[in-house]
Design an enzyme around this catalytic site. Sequence first.
Site, PDB file in Angstrom:
ATOM      1  N   SER A 109       0.807  -1.214   0.000  1.00 43.60           N
ATOM      2  CA  SER A 109       0.000   0.000   0.000  1.00 43.60           C
ATOM      3  C   SER A 109       0.847   1.274   0.000  1.00 43.60           C
ATOM      4  O   SER A 109       0.455   2.284  -0.586  1.00 43.60           O
ATOM      5  CB  SER A 109      -0.970   0.002   1.183  1.00 43.60           C
ATOM      6  N   HIS A 155       1.729   4.655   4.386  1.00 49.16           N
ATOM      7  CA  HIS A 155       0.894   5.308   3.368  1.00 49.16           C
ATOM      8  C   HIS A 155       1.354   6.747   3.138  1.00 49.16           C
ATOM      9  O   HIS A 155       1.536   7.178   1.991  1.00 49.16           O
ATOM     10  CB  HIS A 155      -0.568   5.312   3.807  1.00 49.16           C
TER      11      HIS A 155
END
Length: 282
Positions: A203, A260
Amino acid sequence: MYRLLAMPRDLDTRPLRQALWQQHIGHRFTQQEDQQILWLADPEQRDEAVRLIERWQRGDLAEAAAAPRRRRPSVTGQAFGQAPLAAGLIALCVAIFLGMSVFGDAVLRALIIVPVHPSGQGLVAGTLGDALASGQIWRLVTPALLHFGWMHLIFNMLWLWYFGRQVEALQGSRWLAVIVVIAAVVSNLAQYFTGTLLFGGMSGVDYALLGYVWLMSRLRPAQGYFVPQMLVVFMLGWMVFTMTGLADAIGFGNVANEAHLGGLLAGLLMGAVGARLIRRAG
């Protein structure tokens, strides 16, 4: 990628797309305002593509559509042909995920960011400095290849394919590799320095690719990059949501928020650098 033709956005190009693929002419359509742009993967196929376009404009593609589909590649073959590195990364992540179900903790110990050794009744974690000093440099990257559930894997691979394929098609496999490695290192370090040792997932790289593709679409729209505005809003909204306690409260568990954010910032920085390099080259 080679920009070949701009057409009205509402024009039905499906017969042309079909004919191009049947003739093994690698291509991609992108949307820009009220136009759709046709890009060729190989500029040496320009003349052949132009001939097909002329036949399409005359309404004379029936013969091409009816041509026998010899040596039609499989879905997997098409994926590797369009974006071999992105497809290869997906295959590697799936293989590692399956390997975790077979070999268990041995895969985790080999790929997490710091080495872990059995000691008495438990495990003792080393430090990243010790790992790098002993030559285990791969640990800076490999946590991005780990996934801890099917949904975790599937969603990360979808975004990797969506954004990674664009980068690879428009700027090549080497440039995608640079982005992936830098994003993996930055996002993994961002998560590690919060004190977390057991984490993983693509991610952080996905958010880097989002930042890169979005900024390139703004700074260098002629390159062909495109990302729907609502997708940007959704992914940024999701990142903010997971930073709150609500995500954990409704069952999403621990989310690598720092990875992230680190990945997104790295992607934006690389997008700015990439746009500047293209301007200099032009």
